[in-house]
Design an enzyme around this catalytic site. Structure first.
Site, PDB file in Angstrom:
ATOM      1  N   ALA A  45       4.875 -33.668 -47.510  1.00 47.79           N
ATOM      2  CA  ALA A  45       4.131 -33.910 -48.939  1.00 47.79           C
ATOM      3  C   ALA A  45       3.037 -32.974 -49.039  1.00 47.79           C
ATOM      4  O   ALA A  45       2.546 -32.227 -48.125  1.00 47.79           O
ATOM      5  CB  ALA A  45       3.400 -35.264 -48.922  1.00 47.79           C
TER       6      ALA A  45
ATOM      7  N   ALA B 232      -0.461 -31.655 -51.628  1.00 47.56           N
ATOM      8  CA  ALA B 232      -1.177 -32.175 -52.410  1.00 47.56           C
ATOM      9  C   ALA B 232      -2.126 -30.833 -52.673  1.00 47.56           C
ATOM     10  O   ALA B 232      -2.137 -29.768 -52.118  1.00 47.56           O
ATOM     11  CB  ALA B 232      -2.003 -33.275 -51.985  1.00 47.56           C
TER      12      ALA B 232
ATOM     13  N   ASP C 126      -9.766 -46.043 -50.242  1.00 48.98           N
ATOM     14  CA  ASP C 126      -8.705 -45.965 -51.107  1.00 48.98           C
ATOM     15  C   ASP C 126      -7.478 -46.678 -50.664  1.00 48.98           C
ATOM     16  O   ASP C 126      -6.289 -45.949 -50.471  1.00 48.98           O
ATOM     17  CB  ASP C 126      -8.593 -44.269 -51.235  1.00 48.98           C
ATOM     18  CG  ASP C 126      -7.551 -44.072 -52.144  1.00 48.98           C
ATOM     19  OD1 ASP C 126      -7.436 -44.850 -53.368  1.00 48.98           O
ATOM     20  OD2 ASP C 126      -6.733 -43.018 -52.240  1.00 48.98           O
TER      21      ASP C 126
END
Length: 560
Positions: free
Chosen positions: A139, A141, A295
């Site tokens: 991933a 970001a 989160d």
């Protein structure tokens, strides 16, 4: 990444003038120039020029335009939009819906850069620390990207690496945001209640936590310690010697997300058990420890065989004091029991506001809110709509919930939504009740009451001890004529600005006259070097004087 003082903000932002002009240009071009109308005269025409009628009749809505601004301005603004998308107590729902579309995904940085960062942080090549290291990230970001790897002992790990130079670029944007927020807070009464300056400060603090991977390591270690031996919870193992502020090495978790119902079935996971376990774990974090994963959306929760749950991504955590936890529990209890007067007072303790709202009106709105839900069957209650109406109530009274209090409510809503996905009979209120009852019993506990009285007595004793000294110091300052009184007269800002502006013009006029007198004396003396028979120094003085005169004329006509 500390928030700079006002003078530092101005001087640092001056150094980043090109970025500031770029930000303002994009804002004005997309129809949000009204936020900075007072800056128009200070900016070149090409920055704030725009076809306002065309924008007003555009099919693109204001929320969509604002989302486009954030995408165009890059990672810092995308992150800001993502943070605001979780604050329906501050901004309208149509903006919330648009901001939830913001995607935090950017192209990965090269593997050679990864090798260089590992070499710099740990003083060796990747092969010295890892048996395998996938070149392609799992991933990527805006803050960091992650790679799957295997240690020398064969353990599978996830290596999170912060983007190079990301901190400096984010710091530039944060300084500019702080300056613009201060400007809006000072000159726009409609936006002042939102406290944009405090939003930027909170945003900067959250970004600082995400940027420093050492903090995430410490968060995981504390989370593991507070839940040590807790049945049903898995906390990823960490390797501190292979971690730094720029690199984090943690255990690679192979599990299933809560939204993948087919995957849960393949792993033999009982959805009813894990839905109840998830709610209990979340509420334990709030009411028992005061330290929680901030989160906990479905992407950060993995379900493992044996009906176990694992939290990942500890970049953002919340912390609450004992008093905040008690007030939060008391507020929920007061709402559930229909005690509007008590709920209104407790809400004010957990909120931030510029002007205290009308308590009677707030109580009346809370009565209508509780009447809407209190007399329904418990199984008919859903956390999402209840929270949305509560946020609207806060917005009407210009109340902004304290950041960590809001995060707790948001997590409760997310837990209720995920729990209902896993188990249609799930209701978060069933899990809240035991914690609220325990809080109520603790408040009646004689031992707790004795401790509170003792704490209050200690505070009173400290006050009694320092009061004579403070009084003596006060009267001594009075007698010596050294007493300073700070005061602020509201409503005089425009008059003060007018005076300051006038003094600035007067100084320019005096300098201009001085230059003219100086030039006349030099020309009369006829000292070389000469140009067209006139002293060059005298010509330069006249030119500077004419420039200052032109600036004064432009300033006068601009403000008419």
């Amino acid at each position: 990444m500390h928030t700079p003082m006002p003078f530092q903000k101005i001087t640092r932002t001056y150094r980043h003038l090109a970025r500031l002009r770029r930000i303002l240009s994009v804002i004005f071009r997309n129809g949000f120039g009204f936020l900075f109308d007072k800056l128009k005269g200070l900016l070149p025409e090409r920055i704030h020029a725009g076809n306002w009628e065309e924008l007003a009749n555009s099919p693109v809505s204001m929320p969509e335009r604002l989302r486009n601004i954030m995408v165009e301005l890059g990672p810092t603004f995308v992150k800001l939009g993502q943070m605001l998308s979780g604050r329906p107590d501050l901004i309208p729902l149509d903006y919330i819906h648009e901001f939830t579309k913001l995607q935090d995904s950017v192209p990965p940085f090269p593997y050679e850069t990864v090798r260089e960062i590992i070499r710099k942080e740990f003083g060796g090549e990747i092969e010295e620390f890892f048996q395998e290291f996938d070149e392609e990230p799992i991933a990527a970001a805006s803050i960091a990207q992650g790679h799957r790897a295997r240690l020398r002992d064969g353990t599978e790990v996830f290596v999170k690496i912060r983007r190079p130079d990301i901190e400096s670029s984010i710091r530039v944007d944060l300084e500019i945001l702080a300056l613009l927020a201060d400007f809006m807070e000072k000159y726009d009464a409609e936006l002042r209640f939102l406290r944009p300056g405090k939003i930027v400060q909170e945003f900067a603090r959250r970004l600082e936590e995400e940027l420093n991977l050492d903090l995430e390591l410490a968060n995981i270690q504390r989370f593991a310690r507070q839940f040590k031996g807790r049945q049903g919870l898995v906390v990823p193992r960490v390797w501190p010697k292979l971690s730094s502020p720029q690199v984090l090495t943690i255990e690679y978790i192979r599990g299933c997300k809560g939204t993948d119902l087919e995957g849960l079935q393949r792993l033999g996971i009982d959805r009813k058990i894990v839905s109840h376990l998830g709610a209990d774990l979340l509420l334990e974090q709030f009411f028992v420890h005061g330290f929680f994963h901030a989160d906990p959306h479905p992407g950060n929760l993995f379900f493992l065989p044996g009906n176990r749950i694992c939290y990942v991504d500890f970049g953002q955590v919340g912390r609450t004091s004992k008093e905040e936890r008690k007030n939060f529990a008391d507020l929920l209890t007061a709402v559930l029991r229909g005690q509007e007067k008590r709920a209104a007072k407790l809400l004010l303790r957990l909120a931030e506001y510029e002007n205290e709202p009308d308590l009677e009106v707030l109580e009346r709105d809370l009565t209508a809110f509780t009447d809407h839900y209190l007399y329904r069957e418990l199984d008919d209650l859903t956390a999402g709509p209840i929270l949305q109406e509560f946020y609207s109530l806060c917005n009407r009274h210009q109340l902004g919930l304290k950041p960590h209090i809001y995060l707790m409510l948001k997590a409760i809503g997310e837990s209720d939504e995920l729990g209902r996905t896993l188990n249609p009979d799930f209701n978060i209120v069933h899990h809240l009740r035991p914690f609220l009852i325990k809080n109520l019993l603790n408040s009646l506990n004689p031992v707790v009451k004795t401790a509170q009285v003792r704490e209050l007595a200690e505070e009173l004793l400290d006050f009694i001890k320092i009061f004579p000294k403070q009084q003596r110091h006060f009267w001594q300052q009075c007698l010596e004529g050294k007493l300073l009184v700070n005061y602020h007269l509201q409503g005089l800002e425009r008059f003060q600005n007018f005076i300051n502006h006038g003094l600035g013009r007067l100084c320019l006029a005096l300098i201009q006259v001085g230059l003219l007198v100086f030039s006349g004396l030099v020309i009369h003396a006829g000292r070389p070097p000469l140009l067209w028979g006139i002293p060059v120094l005298g010509l330069l003085g006249i030119l500077c004087s004419a420039t200052l005169f032109s600036m004064m004329l432009w300033d006068i006509f601009r403000l008419r």
